[in-house]
Structures are given as C-alpha cells and as structure tokens.
Design an enzyme around this catalytic site. Structure first.
Site, PDB file in Angstrom:
ATOM      1  N   THR A  50      33.382 135.833  90.467  1.00 47.38           N
ATOM      2  CA  THR A  50      32.285 136.150  89.556  1.00 47.38           C
ATOM      3  C   THR A  50      32.797 136.778  88.271  1.00 47.38           C
ATOM      4  O   THR A  50      32.182 136.648  87.214  1.00 47.38           O
ATOM      5  CB  THR A  50      31.278 137.096  90.249  1.00 47.38           C
ATOM      6  OG1 THR A  50      30.838 136.482  91.470  1.00 47.38           O
ATOM      7  CG2 THR A  50      30.065 137.368  89.383  1.00 47.38           C
ATOM      8  N   TYR A 137      41.257 134.749 101.123  1.00 46.61           N
ATOM      9  CA  TYR A 137      40.071 133.925 100.877  1.00 46.61           C
ATOM     10  C   TYR A 137      40.299 132.535 101.461  1.00 46.61           C
ATOM     11  O   TYR A 137      41.139 131.770 100.988  1.00 46.61           O
ATOM     12  CB  TYR A 137      39.816 133.837  99.370  1.00 46.61           C
ATOM     13  CG  TYR A 137      38.386 133.524  98.966  1.00 46.61           C
ATOM     14  CD1 TYR A 137      37.438 133.087  99.877  1.00 46.61           C
ATOM     15  CD2 TYR A 137      37.987 133.664  97.639  1.00 46.61           C
ATOM     16  CE1 TYR A 137      36.136 132.809  99.491  1.00 46.61           C
ATOM     17  CE2 TYR A 137      36.681 133.390  97.235  1.00 46.61           C
ATOM     18  CZ  TYR A 137      35.772 132.961  98.171  1.00 46.61           C
ATOM     19  OH  TYR A 137      34.481 132.680  97.785  1.00 46.61           O
ATOM     20  N   LYS A 162      38.007 136.375 104.053  1.00 38.47           N
ATOM     21  CA  LYS A 162      36.724 136.031 103.437  1.00 38.47           C
ATOM     22  C   LYS A 162      36.526 134.519 103.571  1.00 38.47           C
ATOM     23  O   LYS A 162      37.366 133.735 103.128  1.00 38.47           O
ATOM     24  CB  LYS A 162      36.720 136.443 101.964  1.00 38.47           C
ATOM     25  CG  LYS A 162      35.411 136.147 101.252  1.00 38.47           C
ATOM     26  CD  LYS A 162      35.472 136.573  99.782  1.00 38.47           C
ATOM     27  CE  LYS A 162      34.149 136.249  99.088  1.00 38.47           C
ATOM     28  NZ  LYS A 162      34.194 136.532  97.648  1.00 38.47           N
TER      29      LYS A 162
END
Length: 303
Positions: A50, A137, A162
């Site tokens: 983000t 991730y 994640k």
C-alpha cells in the site's frame, strides 16, 4: 531468536504521500501514521504494498521508514517492506534495521521466478543481512509449499507468514507445519481487501489480517474488526454487503486500485497525499464519486 509481538487490533498499511514535486512528504506521512496509531492500529507496515514499495528509490524508502518509525514513537511495532532484486532487498533490510524498524515484510523477488529451494535461499540471504525478524509474504513469484514453509521456519529470524494467495487448504497446512515445529508463528491473511475472506482464515487458525481500508477509513475498518472478533454476525454481514463487497467490485475495475482507491479515499477525507506513481493510475472522477458514496454508506452502517 528475534521476536515480534502485536497487540489486539487492526494491522495498518500506510500510504506513502508525495508532494507537488513528487517527493516523499515526511510531514504528511508522520501525520498519517500518528493519526492511525491513535486510532488503535496494532502495528504499522511502512513502505509495503500500500506504501508503493515498488515505486520508491532507496533513499525514498529510507525517508518513508524513518518517518514512520518517528511517528509511531514506539507505541506499536513498525514493520518495513523489503523484497524485489536481492541486492535491493538486502540494502532495504540493513537500512530498516539502522532506522529503528522492528521487523521486515519480505515481498517476492523481482521479475524472475525460481524453484522452491531458490525461494527459500532468497529469504535466507535477506535474513543473513539483518538481525530483524522477518515475515515472509506468500504471493506471486514467492508462492511456497508447506515443505518450504517448514524450511523457512528453520531460519531463526522468520517469525511470520503472510498469505496473499488465498488457498485456505494450503494456509491451514502452513498452520499445521508451524504447530509441528513447536514455534510461535504469526500468520496473516494478506489478500486484497482481506475483510472479505477473514472469517474463513480465522477458522483455520489465521487470526491476523492486513487492512488497507484502515488507512483511509479507520472507523469502518475497526467496526468490522470488532464485529468479527466478537461474533457479531449481523453487523459483519451488513458491512460486507453494504461496503466491502461493493468496494471490491470498484477495486477490480482497474489494476492497481487496491492502492489507488486508498490514496483517493484519504484525499476525500482531507489528507492531500498526492497521486499514485506509474504504472498505477488514479480513479476517474466518476469512480471517485462512487468511492465517496461507498465511504458515506460504510459510515452510515457503522453509525
């Protein structure tokens, strides 16, 4: 062994504001981070997806991480993004540690793929460059198997995974691998607009999730988090049907809107965070109006 602990609450992924000269606006970033920490964020994930990690030069990355660490002021952990080309990932890891970050989110390598052994080696190389705890991730060019997660958990500094793939069966296997290892591991639902899938993730032992919505609408994101945590199925369903599902439909109209809509929502709320950088694009005026209406609707549901 490095540790990373997080309190109850929403995981916050700030945007990276750019000023009129396309520079990182540290004052605005500090305001953004401090405000959301005050709103109850459990952790700050700075310069990640983000935060447009993909679009930041190394000096800009350092500027963003330093501003986030200063604004969080030790109240909650700050996890900085790293990844991409291995040399860049190592440099970011070293910088984040020097700047006072509490951990790293290891995003996928850039452009090329590799076998599972190579993906594990990629994480090992980043771990060797820093003493910070790592969250890996699972997404895109870094999609791991349960056997590879077992290997990753033999790296002492890997403390979390994640999931950005969305295969619940595989996510459950990751949880079982961690249980067999005897280690405490942080598992996160990292899907885009994770609120839509979090009930399923909770059911397989993944209690944490990233919330991009929290960056632009902490009141809506927190209301959903509390409703889900407390088993308020009526309120959860109302927010899913009235806000999150329409938001996802808008998000899916244009690639990259998972970031672009958040920056637009912040601008609608009076925080002049600037535009996204290429290759992302800003919403049209018509899409912006629809986002504004959705935010209004979400707040009506919260009220």
């Amino acid at each position: 062994m490095p540790e990373l602990t997080m309190n109850d609450g929403v995981l916050f992924f700030p945007v990276t504001p750019f000023d009129g000269s396309d520079r990182v606006d540290t004052e605005l970033l500090g305001q953004h981070v401090a405000g959301r920490v005050a709103d109850g964020a459990a952790a700050v994930f700075a310069a990640c997806g983000t935060g447009e990690f993909h679009a930041l030069a190394h000096d800009e990355y350092e500027t963003a991480v330093a501003a986030a660490v200063a604004a969080a002021a030790g109240a909650v952990p700050v996890v900085a993004g790293t990844g991409g080309p291995l040399g860049h990932a190592r440099a970011c890891a070293r910088s984040a540690e020097q700047l006072g970050a509490d951990g790293l989110l290891v995003m996928p390598p850039y452009l090329v793929g590799g076998p599972q052994s190579g993906l594990v080696a990629y994480v090992e190389a980043i771990a060797a460059a820093t003493g910070l705890p790592l969250i890996v991730y699972h997404r895109g060019a870094a999609t791991f198997t349960p056997e590879s997660v077992e290997a990753l958990l033999r790296i002492p500094s890997v403390v979390g995974v994640k999931d950005g793939v969305g295969d619940i069966a595989v996510a459950q296997q990751f949880v079982r691998v961690a249980a067999a290892s005897g280690r405490e591991v942080l598992f996160f639902n990292g899907l885009l607009t994770a609120e839509l899938s979090q009930a399923a993730y909770r059911a397989v032992g993944v209690p944490l999730y990233s919330s991009a919505v929290f960056a632009m609408a902490p009141d809506i994101a927190t209301a959903f988090y509390v409703a889900l945590r407390d088993g308020d199925s009526e309120r959860t369903a109302a927010l899913l049907d009235g806000f999150y599902s329409p938001l996802v439909r808008l998000r899916d109209e244009t690639p990259g809107f998972a970031v672009s809509l958040i920056k637009t929502g912040l601008r609608l709320g009076g925080l002049p965070v600037g535009s996204v950088r290429a290759p992302l694009v800003d919403p049209t005026s018509e899409q912006t109006a629809r986002l504004a209406a959705l935010l209004d609707r979400g707040r009506e549901l919260v009220a």
